[in-house]
Design a protein around this motif. Structure first.
Motif, PDB file in Angstrom:
ATOM      1  N   SER A   1       0.830  -1.211   0.000  1.00 38.96           N
ATOM      2  CA  SER A   1       0.000   0.000   0.000  1.00 38.96           C
ATOM      3  C   SER A   1       0.863   1.259   0.000  1.00 38.96           C
ATOM      4  CB  SER A   1      -0.939   0.006   1.218  1.00 38.96           C
ATOM      5  OG  SER A   1      -0.216   0.250   2.417  1.00 38.96           O
ATOM      6  N   GLU A   2       2.042   1.163   0.620  1.00 40.27           N
ATOM      7  CA  GLU A   2       2.948   2.317   0.657  1.00 40.27           C
ATOM      8  C   GLU A   2       3.700   2.474  -0.668  1.00 40.27           C
ATOM      9  OE1 GLU A   2       3.819   1.910   5.460  1.00 40.27           O
ATOM     10  OE2 GLU A   2       5.173   1.011   3.999  1.00 40.27           O
ATOM     11  N   ILE A   3       4.008   1.373  -1.315  1.00 44.57           N
ATOM     12  CA  ILE A   3       4.732   1.432  -2.587  1.00 44.57           C
ATOM     13  C   ILE A   3       3.813   1.872  -3.724  1.00 44.57           C
ATOM     14  CG2 ILE A   3       5.969   0.085  -4.337  1.00 44.57           C
ATOM     15  CD1 ILE A   3       6.739  -1.878  -2.081  1.00 44.57           C
ATOM     16  N   PHE A   4       2.663   1.224  -3.814  1.00 38.16           N
ATOM     17  CA  PHE A   4       1.815   1.366  -4.993  1.00 38.16           C
ATOM     18  C   PHE A   4       0.672   2.366  -4.837  1.00 38.16           C
ATOM     19  CE2 PHE A   4       3.300  -3.164  -5.142  1.00 38.16           C
ATOM     20  CZ  PHE A   4       4.162  -3.019  -6.215  1.00 38.16           C
ATOM     21  N   GLY A   5       0.317   2.727  -3.594  1.00 38.36           N
ATOM     22  CA  GLY A   5      -0.793   3.646  -3.392  1.00 38.36           C
ATOM     23  C   GLY A   5      -2.045   3.173  -4.111  1.00 38.36           C
ATOM     24  N   PHE A   6      -2.810   4.114  -4.639  1.00 37.83           N
ATOM     25  CA  PHE A   6      -3.957   3.777  -5.482  1.00 37.83           C
ATOM     26  C   PHE A   6      -3.636   4.004  -6.963  1.00 37.83           C
ATOM     27  CE2 PHE A   6      -7.102   4.843  -1.825  1.00 37.83           C
ATOM     28  CZ  PHE A   6      -6.929   3.564  -1.311  1.00 37.83           C
ATOM     29  N   HIS A   7      -2.365   4.357  -7.256  1.00 46.72           N
ATOM     30  CA  HIS A   7      -1.976   4.688  -8.630  1.00 46.72           C
ATOM     31  C   HIS A   7      -1.119   3.600  -9.273  1.00 46.72           C
ATOM     32  CE1 HIS A   7       1.484   5.750  -6.231  1.00 46.72           C
ATOM     33  NE2 HIS A   7       2.219   5.800  -7.324  1.00 46.72           N
ATOM     34  N   LEU A   8      -0.542   2.716  -8.479  1.00 45.93           N
ATOM     35  CA  LEU A   8       0.293   1.594  -8.895  1.00 45.93           C
ATOM     36  C   LEU A   8       1.691   2.027  -9.328  1.00 45.93           C
ATOM     37  CD1 LEU A   8       0.327  -1.520  -9.343  1.00 45.93           C
ATOM     38  CD2 LEU A   8      -0.227  -1.045 -11.731  1.00 45.93           C
ATOM     39  N   ALA A   9       1.775   2.914 -10.335  1.00 45.58           N
ATOM     40  CA  ALA A   9       3.065   3.363 -10.854  1.00 45.58           C
ATOM     41  C   ALA A   9       2.945   4.816 -11.280  1.00 45.58           C
ATOM     42  CB  ALA A   9       3.501   2.502 -12.036  1.00 45.58           C
ATOM     43  N   THR A  10       4.036   5.553 -11.127  1.00 44.14           N
ATOM     44  CA  THR A  10       4.049   6.945 -11.569  1.00 44.14           C
ATOM     45  C   THR A  10       4.098   6.995 -13.082  1.00 44.14           C
ATOM     46  OG1 THR A  10       5.164   7.689  -9.562  1.00 44.14           O
ATOM     47  CG2 THR A  10       5.340   9.111 -11.491  1.00 44.14           C
ATOM     48  N   LEU A  11       3.138   7.681 -13.678  1.00 42.16           N
ATOM     49  CA  LEU A  11       3.087   7.822 -15.130  1.00 42.16           C
ATOM     50  C   LEU A  11       3.835   9.087 -15.531  1.00 42.16           C
ATOM     51  CD1 LEU A  11       1.871   6.705 -17.822  1.00 42.16           C
ATOM     52  CD2 LEU A  11      -0.018   8.312 -17.454  1.00 42.16           C
ATOM     53  N   ASP A  12       4.918   8.916 -16.293  1.00 38.77           N
ATOM     54  CA  ASP A  12       5.654  10.070 -16.797  1.00 38.77           C
ATOM     55  C   ASP A  12       4.968  10.624 -18.038  1.00 38.77           C
ATOM     56  OD1 ASP A  12       7.531   9.678 -14.847  1.00 38.77           O
ATOM     57  OD2 ASP A  12       9.152   9.061 -16.196  1.00 38.77           O
ATOM     58  N   MET A  13       5.068  11.942 -18.194  1.00 42.60           N
ATOM     59  CA  MET A  13       4.640  12.589 -19.428  1.00 42.60           C
ATOM     60  C   MET A  13       5.893  12.932 -20.224  1.00 42.60           C
ATOM     61  SD  MET A  13       1.922  15.176 -17.672  1.00 42.60           S
ATOM     62  CE  MET A  13       1.278  15.824 -19.205  1.00 42.60           C
ATOM     63  N   ARG A  14       5.833  12.746 -21.552  1.00 47.08           N
ATOM     64  CA  ARG A  14       6.980  13.115 -22.393  1.00 47.08           C
ATOM     65  C   ARG A  14       6.484  13.669 -23.714  1.00 47.08           C
ATOM     66  NH1 ARG A  14      11.835  10.123 -25.529  1.00 47.08           N
ATOM     67  NH2 ARG A  14      10.215   8.690 -26.220  1.00 47.08           N
ATOM     68  N   GLN A  15       7.120  14.752 -24.142  1.00 44.14           N
ATOM     69  CA  GLN A  15       6.820  15.342 -25.445  1.00 44.14           C
ATOM     70  C   GLN A  15       8.077  16.025 -25.976  1.00 44.14           C
ATOM     71  OE1 GLN A  15       5.699  15.318 -28.288  1.00 44.14           O
ATOM     72  NE2 GLN A  15       3.529  15.839 -27.973  1.00 44.14           N
ATOM     73  N   SER A  16       8.118  16.189 -27.284  1.00 47.71           N
ATOM     74  CA  SER A  16       9.277  16.794 -27.931  1.00 47.71           C
ATOM     75  C   SER A  16       9.250  18.312 -27.806  1.00 47.71           C
ATOM     76  CB  SER A  16       9.295  16.393 -29.408  1.00 47.71           C
ATOM     77  OG  SER A  16      10.396  16.960 -30.065  1.00 47.71           O
ATOM     78  N   SER A  17      10.425  18.912 -27.671  1.00 50.50           N
ATOM     79  CA  SER A  17      10.524  20.362 -27.466  1.00 50.50           C
ATOM     80  C   SER A  17       9.930  21.159 -28.630  1.00 50.50           C
ATOM     81  CB  SER A  17      11.993  20.750 -27.273  1.00 50.50           C
ATOM     82  OG  SER A  17      12.765  20.357 -28.393  1.00 50.50           O
ATOM     83  N   ASP A  18      10.016  20.643 -29.856  1.00 48.85           N
ATOM     84  CA  ASP A  18       9.487  21.395 -30.992  1.00 48.85           C
ATOM     85  C   ASP A  18       7.966  21.526 -30.928  1.00 48.85           C
ATOM     86  OD1 ASP A  18       9.579  18.576 -31.470  1.00 48.85           O
ATOM     87  OD2 ASP A  18       9.049  18.920 -33.559  1.00 48.85           O
ATOM     88  N   VAL A  19       7.290  20.546 -30.300  1.00 50.27           N
ATOM     89  CA  VAL A  19       5.831  20.642 -30.132  1.00 50.27           C
ATOM     90  C   VAL A  19       5.495  21.774 -29.164  1.00 50.27           C
ATOM     91  CG1 VAL A  19       3.741  19.461 -29.336  1.00 50.27           C
ATOM     92  CG2 VAL A  19       5.482  18.204 -30.643  1.00 50.27           C
ATOM     93  N   HIS A  20       6.233  21.848 -28.067  1.00 47.17           N
ATOM     94  CA  HIS A  20       5.996  22.926 -27.091  1.00 47.17           C
ATOM     95  C   HIS A  20       6.202  24.293 -27.761  1.00 47.17           C
ATOM     96  CE1 HIS A  20       7.631  19.673 -24.212  1.00 47.17           C
ATOM     97  NE2 HIS A  20       6.326  19.562 -24.305  1.00 47.17           N
TER      98      HIS A  20
END
Length: 947
Positions: free
Chosen positions: A417-436
């Motif tokens: 419960s301490e490791i996974f919480g209610f989210h299981l895993a941290t979801l990273d966001m990634r995008q290319s700099s040219d889009v920004h």
């Protein structure tokens, strides 16, 4: 397949008896596969498979020209139906051999434990013993675990070849094979064999491939299967193992207690699947929501199952053992009012916890709760509330002689419960700099602030971005129409905020910027966060700024790596950024890309530029008073930063780990490392052990060592430049090389394969610059050249040795580098492994697909020459004529696979020739395409780290 698909004869050695069970398992699985092949396809097909195998073995062992001609003749005679059957037979043998090897690794480890052997290198026990011997105190070790973050991050990519149905069948075969190490009656053994036979039959009758394009949803579900197989149980169990090992090595404690449960969750899981939209138009706000919904369902299902089981186990009666007032309070909140459980307060409390979990799952959108709760419960607002309820049970049991009741299930559930919480895993966001840049350019233009943002020089961009970050108003207006791209990107950021509020702040906390090249690339993402409420500044909130997402630059190409330290020095000097970093606990993450730097500059230069970038970043961060966390974007192949994780972490420059590390786990490597629970736990332990050693082992700092290291680094600078020139000259400056690559490898066929949701190329071109690094490396692995893992090394060494007057002295320097410098030793060890899997004879068959004979001969001759130089230079340095002389187990493993791998390569060449001829004639036979894709699967499985 036993007599039918024999394992090649192996020379006797001291380890022969140790490996006897492995040979027995491979023979068993081979025999059963042969039986299935006979049953399903008939004796004629079986004999065809045997003839091809034997001829391929002769072609390899004797370099027999006649055998090559016979093999060609055999393959050309195959009907399309026979071809599919033959490819499947050899592909499945690769899969079954992997299962047998994994089981043997488990068997050997258990043998060591039973024999009471000293801790093995790579284990946490070994690391702790080593640290203790070096004078590292228990207090330092405890501080490490208190502050550490070790995060394997699962990613999807276009070489993921395993279907879940196949994984499930193979998982069951592994379980049945493990049973055979236990004492069995003759009848039990026969029944076990029958069950394995049935599972091999299931494999044969199950599609290896997907006939439809893989979606992001498929990738999410595929990744979650590894949590059910391994992570949910093995990761909490690993914590328990480590707590015990710390207590054994450092028994003295300054405070009471007998466990290390006060340590936070230092290993946490991460994921890119559903949040990584760089080059993947199929990832958006909806896939992020879907990823978290599926992740949450997975972990809540696990909690519900475990709480239900605990309710059955904790039948403690208050007539016989007391409970704490807090447990009584939980029991009173329970919907269970049955008089039969009036004295079973733990059970009543757990029934109440179950009801609350079920309500939480429904609040997150679950509609199918496996077991109906007794009555309604109030949803948990956060996972910490669930953990607190479990801790109440733990404390009550511990205070009332119930310690023995905690460990079997409750302790691991609490840790989960301490490791996974209610989210299981941290979801990273990634995008290319040219889009920004494009999105902000549109926002600036529509808000009439700046009409040509993208054309501004860098200093003007920084000036504008900082000024805008200090403005109280937004650029975005709900009354203006924007492009689909801008609307999508802003929606994604707003969704990230919703997800954090819904599932907790750990659900999403990182935003990675691909192709970071300037300071403005980081400031752009801060401004986009401000626009969507994820960043609060003094200007728009009247108080000190705080950002919800850490903005993480990803430096990928050789030029980007060379600028990394300068960019970070400049960006951390900006007051607003420094305040945000302070709010992050004076910690900032930087991601380094292995794949693109390798494709850009070659194996040696990529590794060296990564090393230099890390050392420069350490200096810059130390000067700024900020803790550095490096995120290593490693792939499966050595050419993409792969190789053993343990050695790779220990080879990091001094000061670059410090208890903080994230690294990607990709493609078929995930299956290789984590589809077997026991091996999965060991791979997780390896990460902890390596991070522990790299962080706490004292580094020599005397002037003699410093001088020698400086000399080694100067040599690497010279070698890197020479290797860079050799690699770039072949790949980017040789006319026709692109045509050679697209003809002599299955890159075009890989691009068609339904094994990833992401396109193989960033743009619709044949330029190698636009090709993703992943299919680039994967293609070279398929044709058995594995060029990204070694090319340029031999030329660099030869030229460097020729530059000095005293060649013997220069050779001695290289040997000293290998003996005394972990970075160089690991570099050569990884290259040794790649060279052992490289096969010029097989690769020559692929080169025959290049129609232009002059181009074919010219380029293949250069590749062969560089391979010979690299092999001889490696021998010169490490003193070993045979590849993998220091790792005989791996050497035998690779050698034993060749008899089954080679036919797949030969078949793949024949099938690609047919396919390309049909394409030119405007006819495409799906059976031929399927055969190619099956061969890709089998070769990837046989080599194990080709993606």
């Amino acid at each position: 397949m036993a007599k039918q698909l024999k394992t090649p004869a192996r020379a006797t050695s001291p380890s022969t008896n140790k490996d006897a069970p492995l040979k027995e398992d491979i023979r068993l699985l081979g025999r059963l596969l042969g039986d299935v092949l006979r049953d399903q396809q008939g004796e004629a097909v079986f004999q065809v498979v045997e003839n091809i195998r034997q001829t391929a073995v002769r072609f390899r062992r004797e370099a027999d020209v006649q055998a090559g001609a016979e093999l060609n003749k055999l393959l050309k005679k195959l009907t399309k139906e026979q071809t599919i059957s033959v490819v499947r037979a050899f592909s499945y043998f690769s899969h079954l051999a992997n299962i047998a090897e994994d089981q043997h690794h488990n068997r050997r480890r258990r043998a060591h434990l039973l024999a009471g052997s000293a801790p093995q290198e790579g284990s946490v026990a070994y690391a702790l013993e080593k640290l203790h011997g070096a004078g590292v105190t228990g207090a330092a070790v405890r501080k490490f675990f208190k502050d550490a973050l070790i995060a394997p991050v699962l990613t999807a990519h276009p070489t993921e070849v395993q279907r879940k149905s196949i994984l499930d069948a193979e998982h069951e075969i592994a379980r049945l094979l493990a049973q055979r190490d236990l004492p069995m009656t003759a009848k039990e053994r026969a029944e076990n064999t029958e069950r394995i036979h049935a599972r091999v039959t299931t494999l044969w009758q199950t599609r290896l491939l997907r006939y439809t394009k893989l979606t992001v949803e498929d990738e999410i579900n595929n990744a979650l299967s590894y949590y059910r197989m391994t992570f949910l149980r093995e990761l909490p169990a690993l914590y328990e193992d480590i707590e015990g090992e710390i207590a054994e090595q450092y028994p003295q404690r300054s405070s009471g207690g007998n466990t290390y449960r006060d340590l936070p969750s230092y290993v946490q899981m991460g994921s890119w699947i559903g949040g990584d939209r760089d080059g993947n138009p199929n990832v958006n706000a909806d896939t992020m929501q879907l990823a978290l919904a599926r992740q949450s369902t997975t972990i809540l299902d696990f909690y519900l199952e475990e709480v239900h089981a605990l309710g059955a186990e904790l039948s403690v009666s208050t007539f016989l053992a007391g409970v704490s007032p807090e447990v009584n309070a939980l029991a009173e909140l329970s919907p269970d009012t049955s008089p039969h459980r009036a004295d079973e307060q733990y059970r009543r409390a757990l029934i109440g916890i179950y009801a609350r979990l079920a309500a939480t799952a429904r609040a997150f959108g679950a509609i199918n709760i496996l077991r109906q709760e007794v009555g309604p419960g109030k949803p948990y607002q956060a996972a910490t509330e669930f953990s607190s309820d479990l801790l109440i049970l733990v404390d009550s049991l511990k205070a009332r002689h119930g310690d023995a009741l905690i460990k079997p299930r409750l302790a691991n559930l609490l840790r989960a419960s301490e490791i996974f919480g209610f989210h299981l895993a941290t979801l990273d966001m990634r995008q290319s700099s040219d889009v920004h840049e494009r999105v902000l350019g549109e926002l600036f233009n529509r808000a009439q602030v700046e009409s040509a943002y993208a054309s501004l020089p860098e200093d003007k961009k920084i000036e504008l971005l900082l000024a805008e970050l200090n403005e109280p108003r937004l650029l975005y207006s709900p009354y203006i129409d924007y492009s689909d791209e801008t609307n999508s990107e802003l929606a994604i950021l707003r969704t990230a905020q919703d997800i954090r509020q819904r599932y907790g702040s750990r659900a999403i906390r990182n935003y990675i910027i691909s192709h970071t090249e300037t300071v403005s690339d980081l400031l752009e993402v801060l401004l986009l966060q401000r626009e969507t409420g994820l960043l609060r500044t003094e200007a728009n909130h009247g108080s000190a700024g705080a950002g919800e997402l850490m903005v993480i630059p990803l430096f990928e190409t050789i030029p980007d790596l060379r600028l990394a330290a300068t960019i970070m020095e400049q960006v951390m000097a900006i007051p607003l950024v420094r305040k945000l970093i302070a709010k992050q606990g004076d910690l900032q993450e930087v991601m380094l890309g292995y794949s693109d730097s390798n494709k850009d500059g070659g194996f040696l230069t990529s590794n060296w530029e990564l090393y230099k970038a890390e050392t420069q970043l350490v200096q810059v961060f130390n000067n700024a008073g900020v803790k550095l966390r490096l995120f290593h974007g490693r792939g499966g192949t050595v050419g993409r930063g792969g190789g053993p994780s343990y050695e790779a972490i220990l080879a990091q420059p001094a000061g670059t780990v410090n208890g903080q590390i994230r690294l990607t786990e990709q493609g078929e490597i995930i299956a290789s490392k984590f589809s077997n629970p026991e091996i999965g736990r060991r791979n997780l332990a390896l990460l902890v052990a390596a991070t522990l050693e790299a962080s706490l082992m004292p580094h020599p700092s005397d002037s003699k060592h410093t001088k020698k290291l400086a000399e080694f680094e100067n040599v690497m600078d010279e070698l890197s430049e020479l290797a860079y020139q050799a690699y770039r000259d072949l790949v980017y400056e040789t006319p026709g090389f692109t045509d050679y690559f697209f003809s002599a490898t299955p890159i075009a066929e890989i691009s068609e394969l339904n094994i990833g949701s992401r396109p193989a190329s960033r743009k619709a071109t044949r330029r190698i610059e636009d090709l993703r690094a992943i299919p680039w490396g994967f293609s070279w692995g398929q044709c058995r050249l594995l060029l990204p893992g070694w090319y340029g090394f031999g030329s660099a060494i030869e030229q460097w040795l020729a530059q000095g007057e005293n060649k013997a002295k220069r050779v001695a320097i290289l040997r000293a580098m290998f003996a005394e410098w972990p970075f160089f030793a690991t570099l050569l060890s990884n290259m040794d492994m790649v060279l052992s899997k490289t096969d010029l004879a097989v690769a020559s068959r692929y080169s025959e697909m290049v129609v232009d004979k002059k181009l074919r001969n010219s380029i293949f001759k250069r590749i062969v020459g560089e391979h010979e130089r690299t092999s001889s230079c490696l021998t010169l340095i490490n003193g070993k004529k045979e590849r993998l002389a220091n790792n005989p187990l791996l050497a035998r493993s690779i050698k034993n696979r060749f008899a089954y791998l080679d036919p797949l390569n030969h078949l793949q060449v024949e099938l690609i020739k047919r396919h390309r001829t049909e394409m030119r004639d405007g006819k495409v036979d799906e059976r031929v395409r399927r055969g190619i894709h099956l061969s890709i699967n089998g070769i990837a499985a046989g080599l194990r780290n080709t993606g």
